[in-house]
Design an enzyme around this catalytic site. Sequence first.
Site, PDB file in Angstrom:
ATOM      1  N   GLU A 214       1.152  -1.110   0.025  1.00 15.10           N
ATOM      2  CA  GLU A 214      -0.309  -0.059  -0.419  1.00 15.10           C
ATOM      3  C   GLU A 214       1.022   1.339   0.438  1.00 15.10           C
ATOM      4  OE1 GLU A 214      -3.293   0.473   0.010  1.00 15.10           O
ATOM      5  OE2 GLU A 214      -4.092  -2.119   0.034  1.00 15.10           O
ATOM      6  N   CYS A 248      -2.382   9.208   2.756  1.00  8.60           N
ATOM      7  CA  CYS A 248      -1.765   9.230   1.158  1.00  8.60           C
ATOM      8  C   CYS A 248      -2.714   9.660   0.087  1.00  8.60           C
ATOM      9  CB  CYS A 248      -1.416   7.229   1.614  1.00  8.60           C
ATOM     10  SG  CYS A 248      -2.844   6.403   1.752  1.00  8.60           S
TER      11      CYS A 248
HETATM   12  P1  NAD Z   1       8.310   4.092   5.388  1.00 10.05           P
HETATM   13  O1  NAD Z   1       8.277   3.629   3.943  1.00 10.05           O
HETATM   14  O2  NAD Z   1      10.024   5.167   5.759  1.00 10.05           O
HETATM   15  O3  NAD Z   1       8.247   3.931   6.281  1.00 10.05           O
HETATM   16  C1  NAD Z   1       7.055   2.675   6.327  1.00 10.05           C
HETATM   17  C2  NAD Z   1       7.384   1.414   7.645  1.00 10.05           C
HETATM   18  O4  NAD Z   1       8.442   0.431   6.965  1.00 10.05           O
HETATM   19  C3  NAD Z   1       7.756   1.699   9.226  1.00 10.05           C
HETATM   20  O5  NAD Z   1       7.283   0.708   9.868  1.00 10.05           O
HETATM   21  C4  NAD Z   1       9.653   1.493   8.788  1.00 10.05           C
HETATM   22  O6  NAD Z   1      10.137   1.308   9.934  1.00 10.05           O
HETATM   23  C5  NAD Z   1       9.290   0.577   7.507  1.00 10.05           C
HETATM   24  N1  NAD Z   1      10.386   1.245   7.179  1.00 10.05           N
HETATM   25  C6  NAD Z   1      12.192   1.655   7.145  1.00 10.05           C
HETATM   26  N2  NAD Z   1      12.747   1.975   6.619  1.00 10.05           N
HETATM   27  C7  NAD Z   1      13.085   0.731   5.765  1.00 10.05           C
HETATM   28  C8  NAD Z   1      13.649  -0.156   5.409  1.00 10.05           C
HETATM   29  N3  NAD Z   1      15.496   0.005   5.041  1.00 10.05           N
HETATM   30  N4  NAD Z   1      13.743  -1.688   5.052  1.00 10.05           N
HETATM   31  C9  NAD Z   1      12.521  -1.954   5.690  1.00 10.05           C
HETATM   32  N5  NAD Z   1      11.723  -1.088   6.325  1.00 10.05           N
HETATM   33  C10 NAD Z   1      11.806  -0.041   6.530  1.00 10.05           C
HETATM   34  O7  NAD Z   1       6.981   5.027   4.889  1.00 10.05           O
HETATM   35  P2  NAD Z   1       6.488   6.761   6.101  1.00 10.05           P
HETATM   36  O8  NAD Z   1       7.020   7.530   5.619  1.00 10.05           O
HETATM   37  O9  NAD Z   1       6.376   5.652   7.188  1.00 10.05           O
HETATM   38  O10 NAD Z   1       4.944   6.639   5.533  1.00 10.05           O
HETATM   39  C11 NAD Z   1       4.845   8.135   4.437  1.00 10.05           C
HETATM   40  C12 NAD Z   1       4.327   7.238   2.817  1.00 10.05           C
HETATM   41  O11 NAD Z   1       3.393   6.043   2.955  1.00 10.05           O
HETATM   42  C13 NAD Z   1       3.998   7.733   2.229  1.00 10.05           C
HETATM   43  O12 NAD Z   1       4.369   7.494   0.784  1.00 10.05           O
HETATM   44  C14 NAD Z   1       2.354   7.149   1.761  1.00 10.05           C
HETATM   45  O13 NAD Z   1       1.161   7.894   0.989  1.00 10.05           O
HETATM   46  C15 NAD Z   1       2.715   5.952   2.243  1.00 10.05           C
HETATM   47  N6  NAD Z   1       1.065   5.436   2.859  1.00 10.05           N
HETATM   48  C16 NAD Z   1       0.336   4.853   1.843  1.00 10.05           C
HETATM   49  C17 NAD Z   1      -1.192   4.659   2.678  1.00 10.05           C
HETATM   50  C18 NAD Z   1      -2.225   3.720   1.581  1.00 10.05           C
HETATM   51  O14 NAD Z   1      -2.855   3.593   2.009  1.00 10.05           O
HETATM   52  N7  NAD Z   1      -1.630   2.990   0.782  1.00 10.05           N
HETATM   53  C19 NAD Z   1      -1.594   4.778   3.828  1.00 10.05           C
HETATM   54  C20 NAD Z   1      -0.714   5.703   4.996  1.00 10.05           C
HETATM   55  C21 NAD Z   1       0.545   6.130   4.163  1.00 10.05           C
END
Ligand code: NAD
Length: 462
Positions: A214, A248
């Site tokens: 997502e 998002c």
């Molecule tokens: P992110 O991808 O930075 O982090 C998400 C998760 O991944 C966190 O739990 C984090 O600890 C983990 N993570 C981070 N780096 C990692 C790595 N290198 N390896 C493994 N895990 C890792 O996202 P964010 O900044 O928390 O959220 C923002 C993004 O999420 C935006 O792009 C937003 O559009 C998207 N989003 C999408 C939805 C949806 O339903 N489609 C909903 C909310 C947010």
Amino acid sequence: MTTLTAPVSVADLLISQRAYWATGATRDVDVRLDRLRALRAAIVGYQADIIDAVRQDLGRPEFEGYFEVGVISELDYIIKQLPRWVKPRKVSLPLSQQPGAAWVQPEPLGVALIIGPWNYPFQLIISPLMGAIAAGNCAILKPSELAPATSQVLARLIKTTFDPAHVALVEGGVETAQALLAEKFDHIFFTGGERVGQVVMQAAAQHLTPVTLELGGKSPCIVDANVDLEVAARRIIWGKFLNAGQTCVAPDYLLVDERIKDELVGALQQRLASCYGDDPAQSPDYARIVNDRQFDRLVSFLAQGHILAGGDQERSDRYLAPTLIDGVSWDDPVMQAEIFGPILPILTYRDLDEAITAINQRPKPLALYLFSRDRKTQSQVLARTSAGSVGINDVILQIAVWDMPFGGVGSSGIGNYHGRYSFDTFSNLKSVLKKPFWIDMDWRYPPYGDKVKLFRKLIGLS
Ligand code: NAD
């Protein structure tokens, strides 16, 4: 329910969940319903803590804190529908397969990993969890470390509600996520950004684990000339600036018919003032940016274009005013990446073709919005663009219709969930064909002789 000693490492946790899953306890629909009801009671019991946590993490007003607790409305829907969803789904047989019976029998996958983001840090862990439990799985949850207060509340809620052999939560950041991703799961459900989505998919590929991703992207919002400007402005301002734009499916930018641009800007400015007052920093209804890194990234966008409203900022409070800008081009950084904050660029188009072409030249968005009364415009946009979901004359709310799948397309995501779609995402839809013994047509067995004639007929050749 089997109770196992709380495990210490990720590997031990998985061993205990696999052992619990193998007992078959999660397959029992009454157990699933019981656990879903327990989850509901826990959310209700923890509601004040949840609202307080998202206030600490994101400066969320109480009203917007309830968006997190609001997962119980989907949960109630799942509890009500689950007895129907678990049933075999009967399928009709082609003539060549008769007599017999066929059906699709959903079965749980096993142990699921759910990784969440910081922006709706409670909801985006709990909503997929509801699907995982409903479908009869065990689950390990990894909330975002960037919403630490919510992560702690989630940890307490899960610990006090579930046997860790069924549902467990692991707190931590990138290293923790990577330790989890090194293990073999039966499904990985990830919500977050595109870059980390790639990391998740790569890790999943090592074990051929199916993924739901997502992700995000730039969700466009087209505003045609044939609209109720005041209502459109009201809905756009709400959807863009709730949670300070960190949503998002928020409209990322506006694409406005150039003939109504000035009028729309006026309506948006007025609406901003009536929602957040002359100084939104003082408004009790306006959230803050999650951390300094995001704050600095957003502030760098303000160097581009002209500010039509907002632009004020206070780093110590991570306050960035709801901001409208124009005069930006598609090549400016603010138009190159998902904004994910309270900055709304306003671009114009001369005719609908131009707007559609601009959207289609970019990655497929998570959501697409169109404000227009004109049915032809509505069907043109629907037919000629692609997006995970579409809102016509409104924003965001399309994701809260539990009978519709929520997910992206192309680089905004893989797979979907919500309601029945969550149940299916966390299930193997097993196909079953059952034949009786009393008749055994021999058209398929060697020696084939001239059976080929009959076979050609059966497959539809004359
Ligand atoms: P992110 O991808 O930075 O982090 C998400 C998760 O991944 C966190 O739990 C984090 O600890 C983990 N993570 C981070 N780096 C990692 C790595 N290198 N390896 C493994 N895990 C890792 O996202 P964010 O900044 O928390 O959220 C923002 C993004 O999420 C935006 O792009 C937003 O559009 C998207 N989003 C999408 C939805 C949806 O339903 N489609 C909903 C909310 C947010």
